[in-house]
Design a protein around this motif. Structure first.
Motif, PDB file in Angstrom:
ATOM      1  N   ASN A 112      54.573  60.220  35.498  1.00  0.00           N
ATOM      2  CA  ASN A 112      55.664  61.150  35.682  1.00  0.00           C
ATOM      3  C   ASN A 112      56.086  62.027  34.639  1.00  0.00           C
ATOM      4  OD1 ASN A 112      58.212  62.446  36.191  1.00  0.00           O
ATOM      5  ND2 ASN A 112      58.501  61.286  38.190  1.00  0.00           N
ATOM      6  N   TYR A 113      55.653  63.107  34.425  1.00  0.00           N
ATOM      7  CA  TYR A 113      55.797  64.040  33.343  1.00  0.00           C
ATOM      8  C   TYR A 113      57.471  64.160  33.005  1.00  0.00           C
ATOM      9  CZ  TYR A 113      51.176  65.742  32.601  1.00  0.00           C
ATOM     10  OH  TYR A 113      49.761  65.734  32.283  1.00  0.00           O
ATOM     11  N   GLN A 114      58.019  64.322  34.148  1.00  0.00           N
ATOM     12  CA  GLN A 114      59.761  64.263  33.869  1.00  0.00           C
ATOM     13  C   GLN A 114      60.253  63.342  33.122  1.00  0.00           C
ATOM     14  OE1 GLN A 114      61.022  67.556  35.018  1.00  0.00           O
ATOM     15  NE2 GLN A 114      62.569  66.907  33.804  1.00  0.00           N
ATOM     16  N   TRP A 115      59.935  61.981  33.695  1.00  0.00           N
ATOM     17  CA  TRP A 115      60.338  61.021  33.230  1.00  0.00           C
ATOM     18  C   TRP A 115      60.019  60.441  31.792  1.00  0.00           C
ATOM     19  CZ3 TRP A 115      60.478  57.370  38.319  1.00  0.00           C
ATOM     20  CH2 TRP A 115      61.332  57.875  39.211  1.00  0.00           C
ATOM     21  N   LEU A 116      58.598  60.662  31.657  1.00  0.00           N
ATOM     22  CA  LEU A 116      58.130  60.648  30.358  1.00  0.00           C
ATOM     23  C   LEU A 116      58.192  61.160  29.034  1.00  0.00           C
ATOM     24  CD1 LEU A 116      54.327  59.856  31.486  1.00  0.00           C
ATOM     25  CD2 LEU A 116      55.814  58.074  30.463  1.00  0.00           C
ATOM     26  N   SER A 117      59.000  62.576  29.681  1.00  0.00           N
ATOM     27  CA  SER A 117      59.394  63.531  28.692  1.00  0.00           C
ATOM     28  C   SER A 117      60.465  62.963  27.511  1.00  0.00           C
ATOM     29  CB  SER A 117      59.898  64.854  29.133  1.00  0.00           C
ATOM     30  OG  SER A 117      60.966  64.998  29.858  1.00  0.00           O
TER      31      SER A 117
ATOM     32  N   LEU B  23      53.844  49.185  51.178  1.00  0.00           N
ATOM     33  CA  LEU B  23      53.315  50.663  51.295  1.00  0.00           C
ATOM     34  C   LEU B  23      53.835  51.291  52.711  1.00  0.00           C
ATOM     35  CD1 LEU B  23      49.617  49.882  49.813  1.00  0.00           C
ATOM     36  CD2 LEU B  23      51.658  50.801  48.684  1.00  0.00           C
ATOM     37  N   ALA B  24      53.897  50.541  53.487  1.00  0.00           N
ATOM     38  CA  ALA B  24      54.264  51.259  54.809  1.00  0.00           C
ATOM     39  C   ALA B  24      55.676  51.659  54.982  1.00  0.00           C
ATOM     40  CB  ALA B  24      53.740  50.244  56.019  1.00  0.00           C
ATOM     41  N   SER B  25      56.582  50.960  54.461  1.00  0.00           N
ATOM     42  CA  SER B  25      57.958  51.127  54.697  1.00  0.00           C
ATOM     43  C   SER B  25      58.687  51.566  53.279  1.00  0.00           C
ATOM     44  CB  SER B  25      58.810  49.879  55.138  1.00  0.00           C
ATOM     45  OG  SER B  25      58.150  49.493  56.309  1.00  0.00           O
ATOM     46  N   TYR B  26      58.269  51.437  52.187  1.00  0.00           N
ATOM     47  CA  TYR B  26      58.988  51.634  50.790  1.00  0.00           C
ATOM     48  C   TYR B  26      58.017  52.202  49.786  1.00  0.00           C
ATOM     49  CZ  TYR B  26      61.815  48.000  53.023  1.00  0.00           C
ATOM     50  OH  TYR B  26      62.782  47.365  53.985  1.00  0.00           O
ATOM     51  N   SER B  27      57.071  53.373  50.388  1.00  0.00           N
ATOM     52  CA  SER B  27      56.112  53.603  49.386  1.00  0.00           C
ATOM     53  C   SER B  27      56.740  54.676  48.501  1.00  0.00           C
ATOM     54  CB  SER B  27      55.269  54.709  50.234  1.00  0.00           C
ATOM     55  OG  SER B  27      55.744  55.601  50.845  1.00  0.00           O
ATOM     56  N   GLU B  28      57.864  55.332  48.645  1.00  0.00           N
ATOM     57  CA  GLU B  28      58.586  56.086  47.703  1.00  0.00           C
ATOM     58  C   GLU B  28      59.251  55.139  46.552  1.00  0.00           C
ATOM     59  OE1 GLU B  28      57.478  59.450  47.903  1.00  0.00           O
ATOM     60  OE2 GLU B  28      59.188  59.643  46.555  1.00  0.00           O
ATOM     61  N   GLU B  29      59.782  54.172  47.166  1.00  0.00           N
ATOM     62  CA  GLU B  29      60.378  53.212  46.200  1.00  0.00           C
ATOM     63  C   GLU B  29      59.572  52.593  45.050  1.00  0.00           C
ATOM     64  OE1 GLU B  29      61.118  53.271  49.357  1.00  0.00           O
ATOM     65  OE2 GLU B  29      63.226  52.979  49.929  1.00  0.00           O
TER      66      GLU B  29
ATOM     67  N   LYS C 102      57.228  52.038  39.800  1.00  0.00           N
ATOM     68  CA  LYS C 102      56.008  52.001  39.108  1.00  0.00           C
ATOM     69  C   LYS C 102      56.110  53.240  37.976  1.00  0.00           C
ATOM     70  CE  LYS C 102      52.668  52.057  41.859  1.00  0.00           C
ATOM     71  NZ  LYS C 102      51.215  52.200  42.356  1.00  0.00           N
ATOM     72  N   CYS C 103      56.507  54.336  38.375  1.00  0.00           N
ATOM     73  CA  CYS C 103      56.820  55.295  37.221  1.00  0.00           C
ATOM     74  C   CYS C 103      57.745  55.177  36.290  1.00  0.00           C
ATOM     75  CB  CYS C 103      57.152  56.680  37.965  1.00  0.00           C
ATOM     76  SG  CYS C 103      55.693  57.473  38.867  1.00  0.00           S
ATOM     77  N   ARG C 104      58.867  54.396  36.812  1.00  0.00           N
ATOM     78  CA  ARG C 104      59.911  54.077  35.852  1.00  0.00           C
ATOM     79  C   ARG C 104      59.507  53.106  34.909  1.00  0.00           C
ATOM     80  NH1 ARG C 104      63.499  57.222  34.367  1.00  0.00           N
ATOM     81  NH2 ARG C 104      63.108  56.308  32.490  1.00  0.00           N
ATOM     82  N   LYS C 105      58.339  52.183  35.412  1.00  0.00           N
ATOM     83  CA  LYS C 105      58.121  51.236  34.508  1.00  0.00           C
ATOM     84  C   LYS C 105      57.369  51.566  33.298  1.00  0.00           C
ATOM     85  CE  LYS C 105      57.460  46.338  34.405  1.00  0.00           C
ATOM     86  NZ  LYS C 105      58.611  45.260  34.697  1.00  0.00           N
ATOM     87  N   ILE C 106      56.549  52.618  33.877  1.00  0.00           N
ATOM     88  CA  ILE C 106      55.796  53.240  32.643  1.00  0.00           C
ATOM     89  C   ILE C 106      56.548  54.173  31.683  1.00  0.00           C
ATOM     90  CG2 ILE C 106      54.131  54.959  32.351  1.00  0.00           C
ATOM     91  CD1 ILE C 106      52.742  52.376  33.275  1.00  0.00           C
ATOM     92  N   ALA C 107      57.492  54.663  32.341  1.00  0.00           N
ATOM     93  CA  ALA C 107      58.370  55.861  31.505  1.00  0.00           C
ATOM     94  C   ALA C 107      59.359  54.845  30.725  1.00  0.00           C
ATOM     95  CB  ALA C 107      59.181  56.544  32.420  1.00  0.00           C
ATOM     96  N   ASP C 108      59.935  53.615  31.123  1.00  0.00           N
ATOM     97  CA  ASP C 108      60.601  52.775  30.256  1.00  0.00           C
ATOM     98  C   ASP C 108      59.833  51.964  29.182  1.00  0.00           C
ATOM     99  OD1 ASP C 108      62.905  53.286  31.778  1.00  0.00           O
ATOM    100  OD2 ASP C 108      62.766  51.477  32.891  1.00  0.00           O
TER     101      ASP C 108
ATOM    102  N   ALA D 227      58.056  40.785  42.956  1.00  0.00           N
ATOM    103  CA  ALA D 227      59.448  39.895  42.720  1.00  0.00           C
ATOM    104  C   ALA D 227      60.287  41.158  41.931  1.00  0.00           C
ATOM    105  CB  ALA D 227      59.332  38.577  42.212  1.00  0.00           C
ATOM    106  N   ASP D 228      59.663  41.537  40.776  1.00  0.00           N
ATOM    107  CA  ASP D 228      60.353  42.501  40.016  1.00  0.00           C
ATOM    108  C   ASP D 228      60.657  43.815  40.976  1.00  0.00           C
ATOM    109  OD1 ASP D 228      61.558  43.437  37.581  1.00  0.00           O
ATOM    110  OD2 ASP D 228      59.569  44.640  37.157  1.00  0.00           O
ATOM    111  N   PHE D 229      59.922  44.372  41.808  1.00  0.00           N
ATOM    112  CA  PHE D 229      59.879  45.273  42.341  1.00  0.00           C
ATOM    113  C   PHE D 229      61.317  45.248  43.383  1.00  0.00           C
ATOM    114  CE2 PHE D 229      59.026  47.337  46.759  1.00  0.00           C
ATOM    115  CZ  PHE D 229      59.595  48.416  46.597  1.00  0.00           C
ATOM    116  N   CYS D 230      61.143  43.951  44.208  1.00  0.00           N
ATOM    117  CA  CYS D 230      62.053  43.724  45.144  1.00  0.00           C
ATOM    118  C   CYS D 230      63.378  43.880  44.369  1.00  0.00           C
ATOM    119  CB  CYS D 230      62.172  42.564  45.820  1.00  0.00           C
ATOM    120  SG  CYS D 230      60.600  42.734  46.844  1.00  0.00           S
ATOM    121  N   ASN D 231      63.565  43.192  43.148  1.00  0.00           N
ATOM    122  CA  ASN D 231      64.793  43.318  42.555  1.00  0.00           C
ATOM    123  C   ASN D 231      65.105  44.365  42.054  1.00  0.00           C
ATOM    124  OD1 ASN D 231      66.756  41.666  41.225  1.00  0.00           O
ATOM    125  ND2 ASN D 231      65.429  41.409  39.145  1.00  0.00           N
TER     126      ASN D 231
END
Ligand SMILES: [Zn+2]
Length: 318
Positions: free
Chosen positions: A214-219, A156-162, A167-173, A139-143
């Motif tokens: 993601n090193y860039q986002w974590l930096s 995974l099939a249609s929105y793998s990049e998103e 997930k990377c944004r979640k960890i970086a935040d 739900a959090d992802f869809c939102n």
């Protein structure tokens, strides 16, 4: 903020009284541990805390186990890290522990550990699984991504990049949140992060796709990145650290430091190889390293490696 070059062991164990003769000026240890802070003060070593974030005893707290693609809890082994990040009580507990620790102690650095989605990487044959597909995480992802998909297979099939970016944004935040809590109380405290030691291309992009680092986002949050270069455990050669450093400028932002953690099991070749790197490691942590300093030959090898790295880093020191 200028980041000093710090060298020393990670973990417990007494250090010899003349430890500073061997180039050691810091030690890293688990948690806000009073005895370790006292030992550092006594030996005039910089005290650095390894702070556990997303890791829990899954036997004891099964609701923290992330949900895999088939709707069941993921498979896991002894070294698993990562939890379901929709577990708000658990996140609140981590934050309380961090704040309580900083009330009592003033570490030179705090290295955030297990700052990832679920998996374990200290192995040559990783069991990589996508997670977490619990109802709240989906739900959090869809939102967040403005996506309308509820089945893991469809995501995974249609929105793998998103999905990966979410997930990377979640960890970086979360990293940024912890970093701000630290800097608001201890402005000179170094904020480090222990990292999955794979380059972005290895294992089909698992660094971001599975572990969400993601090193860039974590930096924005992290001053010093510390990949776990455990050669024997990971089935790699002792030159792994040097190879990693040589590639690091391709994915670690130039304004951030890299400080490897090496494993005492790989001593001393992985250290001497790392010290011979053209790209210096900004200091060194030596996992389970305390006992080595009671062997004078090994301690002197450490000292020589420190001198080599210091000479090479001199031009970059600010
Ligand atoms: Zn979840």
């Amino acid at each position: 903020m200028s980041i000093p070059l710090l060298f020393g062991p990670y973990g417990s164990g007494e250090l010899p009284a003349n430890i500073k003769d061997y180039g050691v000026n810091a030690r890293w240890f688990h948690g806000f541990n009073e005895a370790n802070f006292a030992a550092c003060a006594e030996q005039k070593l910089e005290a650095c805390v390894e702070f556990k974030t997303f890791r829990a005893d899954f036997q004891k707290y099964p609701k923290l186990i992330p949900i895999g693609v088939y709707g069941k809890p993921i498979r896991y082994g002894r070294l698993v890290q990562g939890v379901c990040l929709s577990q708000k009580d658990f996140l609140a507990e981590i934050e309380e522990q961090l704040l309580a620790g900083m009330k009592q102690f003033k570490p030179r650095g705090i290295w955030l550990d297990y700052l990832t989605y679920a998996g374990w990487f200290e192995t040559s044959q990783p069991d990589l699984q996508e997670s977490c597909f619990c109802r709240d995480c989906i739900a959090d992802f869809c939102n967040t991504a403005a996506v309308d998909a509820t089945a893991p297979e469809e995501i995974l099939a249609s929105y793998s990049e998103e999905w990966k970016n979410y997930k990377c944004r979640k960890i970086a935040d979360l990293a940024l949140h912890y970093s701000r809590l630290i800097k608001a109380r201890l402005p000179d405290c170094i904020v480090g992060a222990y990292m999955c030691p794979w380059t972005p291309d290895e294992f089909n992009g698992a660094l971001t796709r599975i572990f969400a680092q993601n090193y860039q986002w974590l930096s924005e949050a992290i001053d010093v990145f510390t990949p776990l270069i455990y050669c024997s455990k990971s089935g790699r050669s002792p030159g792994w650290g040097r190879e990693w450093l040589a590639q690091s400028s391709e994915f670690v932002p130039a304004h951030r430091k890299v400080q490897l953690i090496l494993d005492a099991l790989d001593y001393s070749e992985s250290l001497t190889d790392t010290a011979a790197s053209d790209v210096p490691s900004w200091g060194i942590q030596l996992y389970a390293g305390a006992p080595l300093f009671h062997d004078q030959d090994k301690a002197l090898t450490f000292k020589h490696s420190v001198e080599t790295i210091r000479n090479l880093s001199r031009s970059e020191e600010v």
